[in-house]
Scaffold this motif. Structure first.
Motif, PDB file in Angstrom:
ATOM      1  N   UNK A 138       0.838  -1.196   0.000  1.00 41.60           N
ATOM      2  CA  UNK A 138       0.000   0.000   0.000  1.00 41.60           C
ATOM      3  C   UNK A 138       0.878   1.253   0.000  1.00 41.60           C
ATOM      4  N   UNK A 139       0.270   2.368  -0.348  1.00 40.49           N
ATOM      5  CA  UNK A 139       1.020   3.627  -0.365  1.00 40.49           C
ATOM      6  C   UNK A 139       1.525   3.985   1.031  1.00 40.49           C
ATOM      7  N   UNK A 140       0.729   3.653   2.043  1.00 40.37           N
ATOM      8  CA  UNK A 140       1.131   3.926   3.419  1.00 40.37           C
ATOM      9  C   UNK A 140       2.364   3.117   3.795  1.00 40.37           C
ATOM     10  N   UNK A 141       2.367   1.820   3.417  1.00 37.38           N
ATOM     11  CA  UNK A 141       3.525   0.973   3.727  1.00 37.38           C
ATOM     12  C   UNK A 141       4.758   1.471   2.990  1.00 37.38           C
ATOM     13  N   UNK A 142       4.612   1.848   1.733  1.00 37.53           N
ATOM     14  CA  UNK A 142       5.752   2.348   0.958  1.00 37.53           C
ATOM     15  C   UNK A 142       6.346   3.598   1.608  1.00 37.53           C
ATOM     16  N   UNK A 143       5.480   4.504   2.045  1.00 37.60           N
ATOM     17  CA  UNK A 143       5.960   5.722   2.705  1.00 37.60           C
ATOM     18  C   UNK A 143       6.663   5.389   4.018  1.00 37.60           C
ATOM     19  N   UNK A 144       6.116   4.421   4.770  1.00 33.04           N
ATOM     20  CA  UNK A 144       6.749   4.002   6.023  1.00 33.04           C
ATOM     21  C   UNK A 144       8.119   3.371   5.764  1.00 33.04           C
ATOM     22  N   UNK A 145       8.238   2.588   4.696  1.00 31.18           N
ATOM     23  CA  UNK A 145       9.512   1.945   4.375  1.00 31.18           C
ATOM     24  C   UNK A 145      10.570   2.973   3.982  1.00 31.18           C
ATOM     25  N   UNK A 146      10.155   3.981   3.220  1.00 24.32           N
ATOM     26  CA  UNK A 146      11.092   5.051   2.863  1.00 24.32           C
ATOM     27  C   UNK A 146      11.519   5.823   4.111  1.00 24.32           C
ATOM     28  N   UNK A 147      10.538   6.125   4.981  1.00 26.20           N
ATOM     29  CA  UNK A 147      10.864   6.809   6.237  1.00 26.20           C
ATOM     30  C   UNK A 147      11.788   5.982   7.107  1.00 26.20           C
ATOM     31  N   UNK A 148      11.576   4.646   7.121  1.00 27.97           N
ATOM     32  CA  UNK A 148      12.434   3.756   7.908  1.00 27.97           C
ATOM     33  C   UNK A 148      13.861   3.746   7.357  1.00 27.97           C
ATOM     34  N   UNK A 149      13.994   3.823   6.035  1.00 31.03           N
ATOM     35  CA  UNK A 149      15.334   3.812   5.442  1.00 31.03           C
ATOM     36  C   UNK A 149      16.131   5.044   5.859  1.00 31.03           C
ATOM     37  N   UNK A 150      15.482   6.207   5.857  1.00 27.01           N
ATOM     38  CA  UNK A 150      16.174   7.429   6.262  1.00 27.01           C
ATOM     39  C   UNK A 150      16.401   7.463   7.778  1.00 27.01           C
ATOM     40  N   UNK A 151      15.485   6.886   8.534  1.00 28.59           N
ATOM     41  CA  UNK A 151      15.671   6.827   9.993  1.00 28.59           C
ATOM     42  C   UNK A 151      16.851   5.936  10.343  1.00 28.59           C
ATOM     43  N   UNK A 152      16.946   4.773   9.663  1.00 27.78           N
ATOM     44  CA  UNK A 152      18.063   3.866   9.940  1.00 27.78           C
ATOM     45  C   UNK A 152      19.386   4.499   9.498  1.00 27.78           C
ATOM     46  N   UNK A 153      19.369   5.208   8.372  1.00 34.24           N
ATOM     47  CA  UNK A 153      20.578   5.905   7.944  1.00 34.24           C
ATOM     48  C   UNK A 153      21.017   6.939   8.962  1.00 34.24           C
ATOM     49  N   UNK A 154      20.051   7.619   9.585  1.00 35.40           N
ATOM     50  CA  UNK A 154      20.366   8.613  10.623  1.00 35.40           C
ATOM     51  C   UNK A 154      20.975   7.956  11.846  1.00 35.40           C
ATOM     52  N   UNK A 155      20.408   6.830  12.288  1.00 35.23           N
ATOM     53  CA  UNK A 155      20.922   6.124  13.476  1.00 35.23           C
ATOM     54  C   UNK A 155      22.350   5.651  13.243  1.00 35.23           C
ATOM     55  N   UNK A 156      22.590   5.009  12.101  1.00 36.03           N
ATOM     56  CA  UNK A 156      23.943   4.513  11.800  1.00 36.03           C
ATOM     57  C   UNK A 156      24.934   5.661  11.704  1.00 36.03           C
ATOM     58  N   UNK A 157      24.535   6.734  11.043  1.00 37.00           N
ATOM     59  CA  UNK A 157      25.439   7.859  10.844  1.00 37.00           C
ATOM     60  C   UNK A 157      25.781   8.553  12.159  1.00 37.00           C
ATOM     61  N   UNK A 158      24.783   8.749  13.004  1.00 38.17           N
ATOM     62  CA  UNK A 158      25.034   9.382  14.304  1.00 38.17           C
ATOM     63  C   UNK A 158      25.964   8.531  15.159  1.00 38.17           C
ATOM     64  N   UNK A 159      25.762   7.211  15.132  1.00 34.66           N
ATOM     65  CA  UNK A 159      26.609   6.306  15.928  1.00 34.66           C
ATOM     66  C   UNK A 159      28.059   6.371  15.476  1.00 34.66           C
ATOM     67  N   UNK A 160      28.276   6.243  14.181  1.00 40.62           N
ATOM     68  CA  UNK A 160      29.645   6.245  13.654  1.00 40.62           C
ATOM     69  C   UNK A 160      30.313   7.602  13.839  1.00 40.62           C
ATOM     70  N   UNK A 161      29.558   8.691  13.636  1.00 40.17           N
ATOM     71  CA  UNK A 161      30.125  10.027  13.802  1.00 40.17           C
ATOM     72  C   UNK A 161      30.451  10.312  15.257  1.00 40.17           C
TER      73      UNK A 161
END
Length: 313
Positions: A138-161
């Protein structure tokens, strides 16, 4: 704690760059500038094509827009800072700018991994369960998956930095690279590099193993489903829709595995520079080319849009 605090006794870093020959540097500036502009143009064409075409309404193209935009931000964050010193001979970067660049590189790279993984799952649902595709994806799931990808990128980046910001530097500010790459800073630090190196390795291995497991599982089911199709003609279309995605996955994950997960690759700084160049410059350029040249629907739609524009003039 302020992640942008300067390290001990060092506030700026000098980068050795790709090479020292001034004539070759000017040639490289022209080549890299051309690649940069071509990449942005190709990404812009893909985004416009998908956005304006009602025929490209499948969710795979929704994810492709975000992948293209991530590549655009990635190349825009790295390439200008890499090519300007080739022209002006200035390779000095402040500690805060270095941390910002590393944060963006990890954030966009981590987001790319998840988006590519989600695209594999989308292809699995579309081919393995076509009748339930619109219900599951669904469009809602797709939007959630995109949001999850950027959220996970933020978590990994903050940890490494964060762990990079904890390192100390006393006197040695020469970075043997042309971009802000985390391992290059760890190599010149006077702190014990064990924790930072392990954090980089564990993070890269976790992202690679988890994403590749999902991708491989998805394509195993896709392969089995396609083989069960009755006609040879029925095999071609599913494989053609997956070809561009598989090509992008192979190039992207192959570079990441070499750069972060193969210990011997870091014994040669030349190989590190080559891998860094491929990851930061070549891959963002190749992704739009791969998706535009290997995807028949995108090519046909782009051609029709261009022809329509020419006829209207």
């Amino acid at each position: 704690m302020d992640l942008l605090r300067p390290p001990n006794n060092v506030t700026e870093f000098a980068f050795l760059g790709l090479m020292q020959n001034p004539h070759l540097q000017k040639i490289l500036f022209i080549v890299f500038l051309f690649i940069f502009l071509l990449t942005l143009l190709a990404i812009l064409l893909i985004v416009i094509t998908i956005s304006l075409s009602p025929t490209l309404s499948a969710h795979i193209y929704f994810f492709l827009i975000y992948l293209a935009l991530t590549d655009a931000f990635h190349t825009s964050a790295v390439t200008p800072k890499m090519i300007i010193p080739l022209l002006y001979q200035k390779r000095i970067t402040s500690w805060s700018d270095s941390l910002n660049q590393i944060f963006l590189a990890h954030f966009l790279g981590g987001s790319d991994i998840i988006v590519l993984t989600v695209m594999a799952y989308d292809r699995y649902v579309g081919i393995y369960k076509p009748l339930h595709y619109t219900t599951i994806m669904s469009q809602k799931l797709c939007s959630l998956l995109v949001g999850a990808s950027y959220s996970w990128g933020t978590v990994c980046s903050l940890t490494l930095t964060y762990f990079l910001s904890e390192l100390s530097f006393r006197g040695n500010n020469i970075i043997n690279n042309f971009v802000c790459e985390q391992a290059a800073f760890v190599a010149v630090s006077c702190s014990d590099p064990y924790i930072s190196q392990e954090i980089i390795l564990v993070s890269a291995m976790f992202n690679e193993i988890s994403s590749l497991m999902i991708i491989l599982t998805s394509y195993i089911f896709i392969f089995i489903t396609v083989l069960k199709m009755p006609s040879t003609g029925g095999h071609h279309k599913p494989f053609s829709t997956c070809a561009s995605h598989l090509t992008a996955i192979t190039i992207f994950h192959g570079t990441i595995l070499f750069l972060y997960c193969v210990p011997d690759s870091r014994s040669s700084w030349l190989m590190v520079k080559v891998a860094s160049f491929f990851y930061t410059v070549v891959i963002p350029m190749l992704n739009p080319v791969i998706y535009s040249l290997r995807n028949k629907e995108v090519k046909e739609t782009a051609r029709k849009l261009v022809n329509t524009k020419l006829l209207c003039q």
